[in-house]
Motif scaffolding. Structure first.
Motif, PDB file in Angstrom:
ATOM      1  N   ILE A   9       0.840  -1.209   0.000  1.00  0.00           N
ATOM      2  CA  ILE A   9       0.000   0.000   0.000  1.00  0.00           C
ATOM      3  C   ILE A   9       0.871   1.254   0.000  1.00  0.00           C
ATOM      4  CG2 ILE A   9      -1.649   1.359   1.356  1.00  0.00           C
ATOM      5  CD1 ILE A   9      -2.825  -1.340   2.320  1.00  0.00           C
ATOM      6  N   ALA A  10       1.910   1.247   0.848  1.00  0.00           N
ATOM      7  CA  ALA A  10       2.826   2.394   0.914  1.00  0.00           C
ATOM      8  C   ALA A  10       3.554   2.599  -0.411  1.00  0.00           C
ATOM      9  CB  ALA A  10       3.832   2.186   2.032  1.00  0.00           C
ATOM     10  N   SER A  11       3.892   1.502  -1.078  1.00  0.00           N
ATOM     11  CA  SER A  11       4.595   1.593  -2.362  1.00  0.00           C
ATOM     12  C   SER A  11       3.689   2.163  -3.440  1.00  0.00           C
ATOM     13  CB  SER A  11       5.111   0.203  -2.774  1.00  0.00           C
ATOM     14  OG  SER A  11       6.059  -0.270  -1.851  1.00  0.00           O
ATOM     15  N   PHE A  12       2.425   1.739  -3.457  1.00  0.00           N
ATOM     16  CA  PHE A  12       1.484   2.299  -4.427  1.00  0.00           C
ATOM     17  C   PHE A  12       1.255   3.787  -4.160  1.00  0.00           C
ATOM     18  CE2 PHE A  12       0.037  -1.947  -5.875  1.00  0.00           C
ATOM     19  CZ  PHE A  12      -0.005  -1.682  -7.225  1.00  0.00           C
ATOM     20  N   PHE A  13       1.200   4.157  -2.896  1.00  0.00           N
ATOM     21  CA  PHE A  13       1.082   5.578  -2.547  1.00  0.00           C
ATOM     22  C   PHE A  13       2.269   6.357  -3.122  1.00  0.00           C
ATOM     23  CE2 PHE A  13       2.138   9.187   0.171  1.00  0.00           C
ATOM     24  CZ  PHE A  13       0.915   9.852   0.249  1.00  0.00           C
ATOM     25  N   SER A  14       3.447   5.744  -3.065  1.00  0.00           N
ATOM     26  CA  SER A  14       4.654   6.399  -3.575  1.00  0.00           C
ATOM     27  C   SER A  14       4.588   6.638  -5.078  1.00  0.00           C
ATOM     28  CB  SER A  14       5.894   5.559  -3.248  1.00  0.00           C
ATOM     29  OG  SER A  14       6.090   5.481  -1.857  1.00  0.00           O
ATOM     30  N   TYR A  16       1.948   6.579  -7.008  1.00  0.00           N
ATOM     31  CA  TYR A  16       0.773   7.365  -7.390  1.00  0.00           C
ATOM     32  C   TYR A  16       0.923   8.836  -6.987  1.00  0.00           C
ATOM     33  CZ  TYR A  16      -2.188   3.270  -8.485  1.00  0.00           C
ATOM     34  OH  TYR A  16      -2.739   2.152  -9.050  1.00  0.00           O
ATOM     35  N   VAL A  17       1.050   9.066  -5.699  1.00  0.00           N
ATOM     36  CA  VAL A  17       1.003  10.425  -5.161  1.00  0.00           C
ATOM     37  C   VAL A  17       2.357  11.133  -5.257  1.00  0.00           C
ATOM     38  CG1 VAL A  17       0.478  11.832  -3.137  1.00  0.00           C
ATOM     39  CG2 VAL A  17      -0.874   9.787  -3.610  1.00  0.00           C
ATOM     40  N   SER A 251       0.018   3.555 -12.711  1.00  0.00           N
ATOM     41  CA  SER A 251       0.556   4.875 -12.352  1.00  0.00           C
ATOM     42  C   SER A 251       0.547   5.817 -13.548  1.00  0.00           C
ATOM     43  CB  SER A 251       1.989   4.751 -11.808  1.00  0.00           C
ATOM     44  OG  SER A 251       2.862   4.238 -12.793  1.00  0.00           O
ATOM     45  N   ASN A 255      -1.007   9.276 -12.054  1.00  0.00           N
ATOM     46  CA  ASN A 255      -0.126  10.429 -11.850  1.00  0.00           C
ATOM     47  C   ASN A 255      -0.701  11.742 -12.386  1.00  0.00           C
ATOM     48  OD1 ASN A 255       3.039   8.643 -12.344  1.00  0.00           O
ATOM     49  ND2 ASN A 255       1.694   8.799 -10.576  1.00  0.00           N
ATOM     50  N   ILE A 258      -3.436  13.133 -10.088  1.00  0.00           N
ATOM     51  CA  ILE A 258      -2.837  13.694  -8.880  1.00  0.00           C
ATOM     52  C   ILE A 258      -2.220  15.054  -9.180  1.00  0.00           C
ATOM     53  CG2 ILE A 258      -1.043  13.388  -7.132  1.00  0.00           C
ATOM     54  CD1 ILE A 258      -3.374  11.482  -6.772  1.00  0.00           C
TER      55      ILE A 258
END
Length: 306
Positions: A9-14, A16-17, A251, A255, A258
């Protein structure tokens, strides 16, 4: 298992956001920093840090002459032209709008593969191309673009950067590069930093601004180096090992969304109805193009993991 899910989850946040926020961060940074000098500083520091990480992981830093040439070419296509000129163009183009233009990369890659390798387009790809072209037309045909000073030049240069990045992707898929991602990327960034600094001086960019930039710009540069470069890049490679490539490829169309929202919220960039419609059509086209490459992507990924 729970910690693994949290890491995913943290990696996808990275990817993406954080990657989506780099357009905003670059836009803020070039208010005080010349674009080529910004790239030289950003990639120089990030490249050295990544090579140090590779060394700590006991990865050999020695590379052959052929690999050195290839990482130099890749560094130029991706970072010197693909990123350096792109950031320069942000002087004339809103960050969210630029992100949408950058999302056309899969379309450019598709055309290049057709020209270079003669690969035929699948039906799903053709649908994606048609939607992508319609979306691009709606984006760049807006009246405010024709009347904005430098906007047309900025858009043209961004498309040339996307072409450079796309050709770089095709080149890297065939080139002899260091097997380890950290080593390959570290060298690309370090070499690109030297080239960007050279061209920065050729074009007369003022290096003295390094000593006068405000805390806001300093934070933007630090975020670009640590989060936009090292953290997001590491997360991207981690996901390629544990998640299917087509999910990681999402992504490409997250991207820009975002970037649009961040540009609207923090920089008061305007979102027209036509831009919103165009972005939906364009990103749908990108989805069709990226989702049809499952087998190809799996092959590329497996060769890159070693």
């Amino acid at each position: 298992m729970k910690s693994s899910k949290l890491l995913i989850i943290a990696s996808f946040f990275s990817i993406y956001v954080i990657w989506g926020s780099t357009y905003l961060l670059n836009k803020i940074a070039i208010t005080e920093m010349p674009p080529l000098l910004l790239g030289a500083v950003r990639f120089g520091i990030a490249g050295v840090l990544i090579l140090l990480i590779a060394k700590l992981l006991n990865q050999p830093l020695k590379i052959s002459k052929r690999q050195l040439l290839n990482v130099s070419i890749a560094g130029f296509l991706f970072l010197v032209y693909g990123n350096g000129v792109f950031v320069w163009a942000l002087r004339y183009v809103d960050s969210g709008f630029a992100a949408l233009l950058a999302s056309t990369q899969p379309l450019f890659v598709l055309f290049l593969l057709r020209l270079i390798d003669g690969k035929k387009m699948q039906r799903q790809s053709i649908i994606g191309v048609v939607l992508g072209l319609v979306g691009m037309y709606l984006l760049v045909s807006q009246e405010k673009i024709a009347t904005s000073e430098g906007m047309i030049l900025g858009i043209f240069m961004i498309f040339s950067c996307v072409l450079s990045w796309s050709y770089g992707s095709v080149f890297v898929s065939k080139a002899n590069l260091p097997k380890n991602f950290f080593v390959s990327t570290g060298y690309q960034m370090a070499i690109a930093s030297v080239l960007l600094f050279f061209w920065s001086q050729i074009f007369g960019e003022n290096t003295e601004v390094l000593f006068t930039i405000t805390p806001k710009v300093q934070l933007s540069i630090v975020a670009l180096i640590i989060f936009g470069g090292i953290v997001a890049f590491t997360a991207f490679n981690y996901l390629l090992k544990v998640i299917s490539p087509e999910k990681v490829a999402t992504s490409a169309y997250v991207n820009p969304v975002i970037a649009l929202l961040l540009g609207w919220y923090f920089l008061d960039e305007k979102l027209t109805t036509q831009s919103i419609i165009a972005s939906i059509i364009l990103l749908t086209g990108v989805y069709f193009i990226t989702s049809r490459k499952r087998v190809a992507k799996t092959k590329v990924t497996s060769s890159q993991k070693t």
